[in-house]
Design a protein around this motif. Sequence first.
Motif, PDB file in Angstrom:
ATOM      1  N   PHE A  75       0.839  -1.109  -0.259  1.00  0.00           N
ATOM      2  CA  PHE A  75       0.015  -0.311  -0.037  1.00  0.00           C
ATOM      3  C   PHE A  75       0.791   1.389  -0.013  1.00  0.00           C
ATOM      4  N   GLY A  76       2.236   0.723   0.575  1.00  0.00           N
ATOM      5  CA  GLY A  76       2.711   2.151   1.130  1.00  0.00           C
ATOM      6  C   GLY A  76       3.199   2.648  -1.220  1.00  0.00           C
ATOM      7  N   GLN A  77       3.978   1.738  -1.234  1.00  0.00           N
ATOM      8  CA  GLN A  77       4.303   1.335  -2.849  1.00  0.00           C
ATOM      9  C   GLN A  77       3.045   1.744  -3.526  1.00  0.00           C
ATOM     10  N   ALA A  78       2.439   2.599  -3.397  1.00  0.00           N
ATOM     11  CA  ALA A  78       0.944   2.606  -4.315  1.00  0.00           C
ATOM     12  C   ALA A  78       1.281   4.741  -3.917  1.00  0.00           C
ATOM     13  N   ALA A  79       0.610   4.375  -2.683  1.00  0.00           N
ATOM     14  CA  ALA A  79       1.794   5.893  -1.649  1.00  0.00           C
ATOM     15  C   ALA A  79       2.463   6.346  -2.486  1.00  0.00           C
ATOM     16  N   LYS A  80       3.399   6.540  -2.573  1.00  0.00           N
ATOM     17  CA  LYS A  80       4.380   6.304  -3.511  1.00  0.00           C
ATOM     18  C   LYS A  80       4.260   6.887  -4.981  1.00  0.00           C
ATOM     19  N   ALA A  81       3.258   5.806  -5.456  1.00  0.00           N
ATOM     20  CA  ALA A  81       3.195   6.239  -7.139  1.00  0.00           C
ATOM     21  C   ALA A  81       2.372   7.517  -7.191  1.00  0.00           C
ATOM     22  N   ILE A  82       1.548   7.630  -6.239  1.00  0.00           N
ATOM     23  CA  ILE A  82       0.708   8.468  -6.391  1.00  0.00           C
ATOM     24  C   ILE A  82       1.080  10.425  -6.688  1.00  0.00           C
ATOM     25  N   MET A  83       1.904  10.329  -5.389  1.00  0.00           N
ATOM     26  CA  MET A  83       2.878  11.396  -5.327  1.00  0.00           C
ATOM     27  C   MET A  83       4.021  11.751  -6.002  1.00  0.00           C
ATOM     28  N   THR A  84       4.318  10.572  -7.396  1.00  0.00           N
ATOM     29  CA  THR A  84       4.614  11.002  -8.718  1.00  0.00           C
ATOM     30  C   THR A  84       3.886  12.337  -9.253  1.00  0.00           C
ATOM     31  N   PRO A  85       5.226  13.119  -9.501  1.00  0.00           N
ATOM     32  CA  PRO A  85       6.271  13.474 -10.201  1.00  0.00           C
ATOM     33  C   PRO A  85       6.954  13.622  -8.700  1.00  0.00           C
ATOM     34  N   TYR A  86       6.594  13.856  -7.698  1.00  0.00           N
ATOM     35  CA  TYR A  86       7.478  14.413  -6.766  1.00  0.00           C
ATOM     36  C   TYR A  86       8.065  13.533  -5.804  1.00  0.00           C
ATOM     37  N   PRO A  87       8.864  13.609  -5.288  1.00  0.00           N
ATOM     38  CA  PRO A  87       9.531  12.907  -4.679  1.00  0.00           C
ATOM     39  C   PRO A  87       8.627  12.382  -3.468  1.00  0.00           C
ATOM     40  N   GLY A  88       8.866  10.192  -2.820  1.00  0.00           N
ATOM     41  CA  GLY A  88       7.873  10.245  -1.904  1.00  0.00           C
ATOM     42  C   GLY A  88       8.290  10.655  -0.927  1.00  0.00           C
ATOM     43  N   GLN A  89       9.666  11.001  -0.767  1.00  0.00           N
ATOM     44  CA  GLN A  89      10.438  11.469   0.356  1.00  0.00           C
ATOM     45  C   GLN A  89      10.197  12.811   0.589  1.00  0.00           C
ATOM     46  N   PRO A  90       9.628  13.509   1.644  1.00  0.00           N
ATOM     47  CA  PRO A  90       9.207  12.877   3.562  1.00  0.00           C
ATOM     48  C   PRO A  90       7.723  12.284   3.317  1.00  0.00           C
ATOM     49  N   LEU A  91       7.708  10.979   3.107  1.00  0.00           N
ATOM     50  CA  LEU A  91       6.335  10.779   3.369  1.00  0.00           C
ATOM     51  C   LEU A  91       5.679   9.865   4.362  1.00  0.00           C
ATOM     52  N   VAL A  92       4.891  10.385   5.420  1.00  0.00           N
ATOM     53  CA  VAL A  92       4.603   9.793   6.457  1.00  0.00           C
ATOM     54  C   VAL A  92       3.093   9.442   6.705  1.00  0.00           C
ATOM     55  N   SER A  93       3.205   8.287   6.905  1.00  0.00           N
ATOM     56  CA  SER A  93       1.486   8.116   6.662  1.00  0.00           C
ATOM     57  C   SER A  93       1.476   6.362   8.009  1.00  0.00           C
ATOM     58  N   TYR A  94       0.452   7.330   8.348  1.00  0.00           N
ATOM     59  CA  TYR A  94      -0.395   5.898   9.579  1.00  0.00           C
ATOM     60  C   TYR A  94      -2.153   4.882   9.166  1.00  0.00           C
ATOM     61  N   VAL A  95      -1.776   3.854   9.642  1.00  0.00           N
ATOM     62  CA  VAL A  95      -2.725   3.443   9.269  1.00  0.00           C
ATOM     63  C   VAL A  95      -3.193   2.839  11.100  1.00  0.00           C
ATOM     64  N   ASN A 122      12.479   4.321  -0.585  1.00  0.00           N
ATOM     65  CA  ASN A 122      12.219   2.932   0.244  1.00  0.00           C
ATOM     66  C   ASN A 122      10.743   3.006   1.022  1.00  0.00           C
ATOM     67  N   VAL A 123       9.664   1.995   0.933  1.00  0.00           N
ATOM     68  CA  VAL A 123       8.612   1.506   1.994  1.00  0.00           C
ATOM     69  C   VAL A 123       9.442   1.045   2.970  1.00  0.00           C
ATOM     70  N   THR A 124       9.437   1.805   4.587  1.00  0.00           N
ATOM     71  CA  THR A 124       9.755   0.454   5.826  1.00  0.00           C
ATOM     72  C   THR A 124       7.796   0.773   6.280  1.00  0.00           C
ATOM     73  N   ILE A 125       8.100  -0.108   7.189  1.00  0.00           N
ATOM     74  CA  ILE A 125       6.982   0.407   8.408  1.00  0.00           C
ATOM     75  C   ILE A 125       7.698   0.439  10.213  1.00  0.00           C
ATOM     76  N   SER A 126       7.601   1.541  10.774  1.00  0.00           N
ATOM     77  CA  SER A 126       7.774   2.134  11.995  1.00  0.00           C
ATOM     78  C   SER A 126       8.012   1.265  12.642  1.00  0.00           C
ATOM     79  N   GLY A 127       9.172   1.069  13.874  1.00  0.00           N
ATOM     80  CA  GLY A 127       8.539  -0.241  14.565  1.00  0.00           C
ATOM     81  C   GLY A 127       7.859   0.334  16.132  1.00  0.00           C
ATOM     82  N   THR A 128       7.799   1.689  16.108  1.00  0.00           N
ATOM     83  CA  THR A 128       6.535   2.146  16.855  1.00  0.00           C
ATOM     84  C   THR A 128       5.596   2.451  17.023  1.00  0.00           C
ATOM     85  N   ALA A 129       4.567   2.030  16.783  1.00  0.00           N
ATOM     86  CA  ALA A 129       3.075   2.275  16.236  1.00  0.00           C
ATOM     87  C   ALA A 129       2.974   3.716  17.008  1.00  0.00           C
TER      88      ALA A 129
END
Length: 203
Positions: A75-95, A122-129
């Motif tokens: 799902f995070g990869q989809a979010a990064k694609a939506i932000m194109t052509p703007y850089p995906g970083q810094p993109l922080v999402s909470y689900v 790179n899309v990563t999941i934070s260890g802290t909720a």
Amino acid sequence: MQNMSLRLRGLWADRSGLAAVEFAMIFPIMVAMYFGVVEYSSAISVDRKATQVARTLADLTSQSQTIADADLMSFGQAAKAIMTPYPGQPLVSYVTQVYIDSSTGAARVQWSKELVIDGAGNVTISGTAPHTQGTTVTLPSTLSVAKGTFVVWSEISYKYTPAVGYLVSKTGMTFRDVAYTRPRLVLCVTYPTAGFSNCATPL
């Protein structure tokens, strides 16, 4: 005196170089308007994309019956694609998924994950909720949700940094948005690796 008067009249009537003088006066204004339009139109576009990311994350999650970390990263990869052509970083999402208590109507967190896109994309999941499991959170008063049901809640934070920063702050501006959806296929979306696997016994 007559000659001087004629010369002054001739100077006043002289129009040679007028276009160059006018251009020199108007050019700075034209440049400012151009960069202003570019920067503000880009900011509006980023704001709309951030809204779309929030809705997409909530929508994709709500269409699942159960998810794992790998699904959320997709799902995070989809979010990064939506932000194109703007850089995906810094993109922080909470689900987050919350349960609306059948008695009190309080919204309690069942599971919560943070998605981060780093500088390399790179899309990563934070260890802290972002929201502690089992705690009560406040949903908007305008959101009408029936008691005893579950809600998928997504939050997005994106910092837009202009390429020029002529009229917009060079340090950038942060856009935030949220989206709420009900699970589509099941009563709730389970997330076993996050400690939630039974819709019948909400936390």
